[in-house]
Design a protein around this motif. Structure first.
Motif, PDB file in Angstrom:
ATOM      1  N   ASN A  47       0.854  -1.184   0.000  1.00 26.39           N
ATOM      2  CA  ASN A  47       0.000   0.000   0.000  1.00 26.39           C
ATOM      3  C   ASN A  47       0.894   1.239   0.000  1.00 26.39           C
ATOM      4  N   ARG A  48       0.848   2.003  -1.100  1.00 27.14           N
ATOM      5  CA  ARG A  48       1.807   3.122  -1.253  1.00 27.14           C
ATOM      6  C   ARG A  48       1.733   4.123  -0.112  1.00 27.14           C
ATOM      7  N   GLU A  49       0.528   4.320   0.442  1.00 25.42           N
ATOM      8  CA  GLU A  49       0.388   5.300   1.533  1.00 25.42           C
ATOM      9  C   GLU A  49       1.234   4.882   2.743  1.00 25.42           C
ATOM     10  N   GLN A  50       1.484   3.566   2.886  1.00 25.05           N
ATOM     11  CA  GLN A  50       2.259   3.094   4.040  1.00 25.05           C
ATOM     12  C   GLN A  50       3.685   3.623   4.015  1.00 25.05           C
TER      13      GLN A  50
END
Ligand SMILES: Nc1nc(C(F)(F)F)ncc1COP(=O)(O)OP(=O)(O)O
Ligand SMILES: [Mg+2]
Length: 217
Positions: A2-5
């Protein structure tokens, strides 16, 4: 992955916190809102053997308490023994495709890259994200390459727009927006939080700057 992570990727070892208890520093950073943590126990004053294992377990427990992914740098066997959420390796460490085979498909695999050739190889080896840097001069990694700026981030996001990537190397509250503007999903840092007298405050301030930048994009 998950890129937001990857937004605020804190990296730390006991060698990075001076006289402060590293577990206190880590919990302040977790309370402050780091989105992913990497244990990088490395260098002259770092822990080894049972001390390193116990310290790693304590860091993992804190990350679990705050629901933040726990990544281990270099030490794949320790990551497997602790069932860490993932591993980060560099070009001089074991090859990423061998590590992907060891940790299985569900764990996070990060790879350090310094060229588009290395980025392509990391993707082929099954990397979930790449670290690109050093963007700026760093004091946290004694064998770091010369600072390369954000050019490779721009190039990589152009060629591989779907590849999660994080910038690393000398990143602070003052230059982190430039790294995000260049296309990185997040920034990773050590001293800006680990060496700050108030890691909670430092984390909150950096996160605020990152959240402002995301709104502009
Ligand atoms: N540890 C790292 N984490 C990242 C991350 F992407 F997570 F930000 N990027 C780059 C590095 C550097 O990794 P490496 O080149 O193996 O050197 P070292 O083992 O000394 O850290
Ligand atoms: Mg390494």
């Amino acid at each position: 992955m998950n890129r937001e992570q990857l937004q605020l990727y804190f990296i730390m070892g006991s060698q990075n916190t001076g006289q402060r208890d590293p577990l206190v520093v880590l919990e302040e950073a977790l309370r402050g809102g780091i989105t992913i943590f990497q244990l990088r126990e490395k260098g002259a004053d770092s822990l080894t053997g049972q001390d390193k294992i116990q310290f790693a377990k304590a860091c993992q427990a804190l990350c679990k308490k705050y629901h933040v992914p726990f990544i281990i740098n270099d030490d794949v066997d320790l990551a497997i023994a602790l069932d860490a959420d993932g591993v980060h390796v560099g070009q001089e460490d074991a090859s990423a495709n061998v590590i992907r085979g060891k940790i299985g498909p569900k764990k996070i695999l990060g790879v350090s890259t310094h060229s588009l050739v290395e980025v392509t190889a990391a993707i082929e080896d099954g990397a979930d994200y790449v670290g690109i840097g050093p963007i700026y001069a760093t004091t946290s990694k004694s064998d770091a390459k010369p600072p390369a700026g954000t050019a490779l981030i721009v190039q990589t996001t152009t060629v591989y727009p779907d590849l999660p990537l994080v910038g690393i190397g000398g990143i602070t509250i003052d230059n982190c927006q430039t790294v995000i503007r260049s296309g990185a999903d997040g920034i990773s840092l050590i001293s800006a939080i680990a060496a700050h007298e108030e890691p909670f405050v430092a984390t909150r301030q950096i996160l605020h700057v990152l959240q402002q930048q995301t709104k502009i994009l």
